[in-house]
Design a protein around this motif. Structure first.
Motif, PDB file in Angstrom:
ATOM      1  N   LEU A 155       0.819  -1.214   0.000  1.00 23.97           N
ATOM      2  CA  LEU A 155       0.000   0.000   0.000  1.00 23.97           C
ATOM      3  C   LEU A 155       0.857   1.269   0.000  1.00 23.97           C
ATOM      4  N   LYS A 156       0.511   2.188  -0.882  1.00 24.96           N
ATOM      5  CA  LYS A 156       1.061   3.540  -0.872  1.00 24.96           C
ATOM      6  C   LYS A 156      -0.090   4.508  -1.123  1.00 24.96           C
ATOM      7  N   CYS A 157       0.183   5.790  -0.956  1.00 28.29           N
ATOM      8  CA  CYS A 157      -0.924   6.731  -1.078  1.00 28.29           C
ATOM      9  C   CYS A 157      -0.499   8.037  -1.724  1.00 28.29           C
ATOM     10  N   GLU A 158      -1.502   8.770  -2.187  1.00 26.22           N
ATOM     11  CA  GLU A 158      -1.371  10.158  -2.590  1.00 26.22           C
ATOM     12  C   GLU A 158      -2.264  10.990  -1.676  1.00 26.22           C
ATOM     13  N   ILE A 159      -1.851  12.202  -1.411  1.00 25.59           N
ATOM     14  CA  ILE A 159      -2.635  13.132  -0.601  1.00 25.59           C
ATOM     15  C   ILE A 159      -2.853  14.374  -1.446  1.00 25.59           C
ATOM     16  N   ILE A 160      -4.098  14.722  -1.687  1.00 24.53           N
ATOM     17  CA  ILE A 160      -4.406  15.859  -2.555  1.00 24.53           C
ATOM     18  C   ILE A 160      -5.397  16.772  -1.839  1.00 24.53           C
ATOM     19  N   MET A 161      -4.948  17.950  -1.507  1.00 25.32           N
ATOM     20  CA  MET A 161      -5.809  18.927  -0.853  1.00 25.32           C
ATOM     21  C   MET A 161      -6.813  19.486  -1.872  1.00 25.32           C
ATOM     22  N   LEU A 162      -7.950  19.894  -1.383  1.00 22.96           N
ATOM     23  CA  LEU A 162      -9.030  20.388  -2.241  1.00 22.96           C
ATOM     24  C   LEU A 162      -8.586  21.570  -3.102  1.00 22.96           C
ATOM     25  N   THR A 163      -8.933  21.503  -4.379  1.00 23.61           N
ATOM     26  CA  THR A 163      -8.891  22.651  -5.274  1.00 23.61           C
ATOM     27  C   THR A 163     -10.322  22.945  -5.707  1.00 23.61           C
ATOM     28  N   HIS A 164     -10.716  24.199  -5.625  1.00 25.56           N
ATOM     29  CA  HIS A 164     -12.078  24.577  -6.008  1.00 25.56           C
ATOM     30  C   HIS A 164     -12.008  25.662  -7.072  1.00 25.56           C
ATOM     31  N   THR A 203      -7.873  29.944 -13.200  1.00 25.87           N
ATOM     32  CA  THR A 203      -7.755  30.464 -11.842  1.00 25.87           C
ATOM     33  C   THR A 203      -8.629  29.638 -10.915  1.00 25.87           C
ATOM     34  N   ASN A 204      -8.001  28.980  -9.958  1.00 28.11           N
ATOM     35  CA  ASN A 204      -8.702  28.128  -9.015  1.00 28.11           C
ATOM     36  C   ASN A 204      -8.488  28.624  -7.597  1.00 28.11           C
ATOM     37  N   LEU A 205      -9.234  28.029  -6.679  1.00 29.97           N
ATOM     38  CA  LEU A 205      -9.090  28.351  -5.263  1.00 29.97           C
ATOM     39  C   LEU A 205      -8.444  27.175  -4.549  1.00 29.97           C
ATOM     40  N   ARG A 206      -7.385  27.469  -3.799  1.00 23.20           N
ATOM     41  CA  ARG A 206      -6.723  26.454  -2.980  1.00 23.20           C
ATOM     42  C   ARG A 206      -6.556  27.010  -1.577  1.00 23.20           C
ATOM     43  N   TYR A 207      -6.306  26.112  -0.656  1.00 24.13           N
ATOM     44  CA  TYR A 207      -6.089  26.576   0.707  1.00 24.13           C
ATOM     45  C   TYR A 207      -4.851  27.470   0.752  1.00 24.13           C
ATOM     46  N   ARG A 208      -4.888  28.460   1.592  1.00 22.81           N
ATOM     47  CA  ARG A 208      -3.823  29.454   1.637  1.00 22.81           C
ATOM     48  C   ARG A 208      -2.471  28.797   1.889  1.00 22.81           C
ATOM     49  N   ALA A 209      -1.482  29.255   1.119  1.00 14.72           N
ATOM     50  CA  ALA A 209      -0.198  28.561   1.024  1.00 14.72           C
ATOM     51  C   ALA A 209       0.440  28.275   2.379  1.00 14.72           C
ATOM     52  N   HIS A 265     -26.591  21.546  -5.971  1.00 20.35           N
ATOM     53  CA  HIS A 265     -26.181  20.890  -4.735  1.00 20.35           C
ATOM     54  C   HIS A 265     -25.549  21.908  -3.782  1.00 20.35           C
ATOM     55  N   PRO A 266     -26.300  22.893  -3.329  1.00 21.42           N
ATOM     56  CA  PRO A 266     -25.706  23.956  -2.501  1.00 21.42           C
ATOM     57  C   PRO A 266     -25.151  23.465  -1.174  1.00 21.42           C
ATOM     58  N   LYS A 267     -25.658  22.346  -0.652  1.00 21.09           N
ATOM     59  CA  LYS A 267     -25.156  21.850   0.631  1.00 21.09           C
ATOM     60  C   LYS A 267     -23.663  21.536   0.554  1.00 21.09           C
ATOM     61  N   ALA A 268     -23.217  21.034  -0.600  1.00 19.23           N
ATOM     62  CA  ALA A 268     -21.799  20.711  -0.749  1.00 19.23           C
ATOM     63  C   ALA A 268     -20.933  21.950  -0.629  1.00 19.23           C
ATOM     64  N   GLU A 269     -21.460  23.097  -1.058  1.00 18.52           N
ATOM     65  CA  GLU A 269     -20.662  24.321  -1.046  1.00 18.52           C
ATOM     66  C   GLU A 269     -20.379  24.827   0.364  1.00 18.52           C
ATOM     67  N   ASP A 270     -21.167  24.396   1.334  1.00 17.80           N
ATOM     68  CA  ASP A 270     -20.855  24.747   2.728  1.00 17.80           C
ATOM     69  C   ASP A 270     -19.485  24.189   3.122  1.00 17.80           C
ATOM     70  N   LEU A 271     -19.104  23.064   2.519  1.00 17.58           N
ATOM     71  CA  LEU A 271     -17.798  22.451   2.791  1.00 17.58           C
ATOM     72  C   LEU A 271     -16.718  22.946   1.835  1.00 17.58           C
ATOM     73  N   LEU A 272     -17.076  23.121   0.569  1.00 14.20           N
ATOM     74  CA  LEU A 272     -16.069  23.373  -0.463  1.00 14.20           C
ATOM     75  C   LEU A 272     -15.691  24.839  -0.593  1.00 14.20           C
ATOM     76  N   TRP A 273     -16.647  25.717  -0.356  1.00 15.94           N
ATOM     77  CA  TRP A 273     -16.421  27.152  -0.587  1.00 15.94           C
ATOM     78  C   TRP A 273     -16.064  27.815   0.735  1.00 15.94           C
ATOM     79  N   ARG A 274     -14.764  28.004   0.940  1.00 21.34           N
ATOM     80  CA  ARG A 274     -14.277  28.590   2.187  1.00 21.34           C
ATOM     81  C   ARG A 274     -13.309  29.742   1.883  1.00 21.34           C
TER      82      ARG A 274
END
Length: 355
Positions: free
Chosen positions: A278-287, A322-328, A299-308
């Motif tokens: 077993l090995k893995c990849e870790i990918i932080m959300l890009t929106h 141009t995408n949104l990622r968590y602050r560097a 599906h607005p409920k999902a945006e409560d989690l995704l849109w921050r």
């Protein structure tokens, strides 16, 4: 099979005129004899699907009832260096599933049902020629210790495609014959028909995983997380290399507790044989702001989690969008914390790639 019944009830097939000239095209059309067939000049040029804002309200219905068939024009390999050494020509685009964070709608328009390319023999020949020019992998690297790795499912989910088309079986059979190359694809479905494809260690399946309670909100129409975890042992026994994608990692209050519980579930479920490889990849959300607007329509409920926007920042992607990622600064700290949580419970799970 159950996977098809649960996800697809094909009523309409859009197809390019040349599709009938290919054996796989005829095979797929024959599989759905009662579906309405609409000839289109290009799989990209279907106004009622692509760029039609009104289709947002019918997002899931279109994914369930519509199939697009085309002929892949570009057969070039693209260098990757993350999940794989090369991105192979896609034999599909779009998906029957409806993950709220999927990047394909950003490029393809408001609806992205499965598009299958029927010239799979040409794609296989292009891959074989390319692999033949590479020679042996010069040295082990984080992607693979022995083989050149080709991602064969960048724009779709091949586990679902295999329920509709024999193209996936053909790709897996191809890599059995290539002495220096291995296939790879990520999936959020469990298609047990693939257990009979005899990959002989030359195909890597990456099951995408996240905490189940979050997946129930954002991983729409996918296999439940416990089902994906439970399938890993069987796919290893069937001759696949099986890795996991912790993807996307979505940040919210108490995210650490949910991921710790997921790691514990994986550890308690997998056999020693599965853990050993077993090995893995870790990918932080890009929106994306455009995808946010689309999701608010279905599906607005999902945006409560995704849109921050309070913890996200804009960044230009490799493709120029141009995408949104968590602050560097914070993203780096969260990645360190995530890896520490993983190491506490699953120290055997090497992180191949984190982004």
């Amino acid at each position: 099979m159950a996977l098809t019944r649960d996800l697809l009830d094909i009523r309409t097939i859009y197809h390019e005129p040349a599709v009938r000239d290919f054996p796989l095209g005829g095979e797929i059309l024959a599989r759905f004899p009662d579906a309405e067939r609409i000839v289109v000049p290009s799989h990209w040029n279907i106004p009622e699907l692509h760029g039609n804002a009104g289709s947002v309200e019918d997002w899931v219905r279109i994914k369930r009832s519509t199939l697009v068939l085309g002929v892949k024009k570009g057969l070039a390999m693209r260098p990757n260096g993350r999940s794989a050494h090369f991105i192979a020509p896609s034999t599909s685009n779009g998906c029957a599933m409806a993950c709220a964070y999927c990047y394909v709608p950003r490029r393809k328009g408001f609806s992205n049902p499965i598009s299958l390319f029927v010239n799979v023999e040409q794609a296989c020949a292009a891959i074989a020629r390319h692999a033949g020019r590479q020679g042996r992998l010069p040295a082990p690297d984080p992607i693979d210790p022995e083989y050149w790795v080709y991602d064969i499912g960048e724009n779709g989910d091949l586990s679902v495609d295999a329920a509709v088309s024999g193209g996936v079986r053909a790709l897996i059979a191809l890599f059995r014959t290539l002495p220096n190359a291995k296939a790879s694809f990520a999936t959020k479905a469990v298609n047990r028909d693939l257990l009979a494809y005899d990959p002989q260690g030359k195909t890597r399946i990456r099951f995408s995983l996240m905490p189940a309670r979050i997946a129930r909100i954002v991983d729409v129409r996918t296999a439940p997380i416990p089902e994906r975890i439970a399938a890993i042992d069987d796919f290893v026994a069937a001759g696949y290399e099986v890795h996991v994608n912790f993807s996307p990692v979505i940040l919210y209050e108490d995210w650490e507790a949910d991921w710790r519980a997921l790691f514990a579930e994986i550890d308690a479920t997998l056999s020693d044989a599965a853990k050993a490889q077993l090995k893995c990849e870790i990918i932080m959300l890009t929106h994306n702001a455009d995808l946010h607007a689309v999701n608010l329509g279905w599906h607005p409920k999902a945006e409560d989690l995704l849109w921050r926007p309070d913890i996200q920042e804009a960044k230009v992607s490799e493709g120029g969008g141009t995408n949104l990622r968590y602050r560097a600064g914070w993203k780096g700290r969260w990645l360190v914390r995530f890896k520490a949580l993983l190491a506490e419970t699953m120290p055997y799970c090497t992180v191949r790639y984190a982004f």
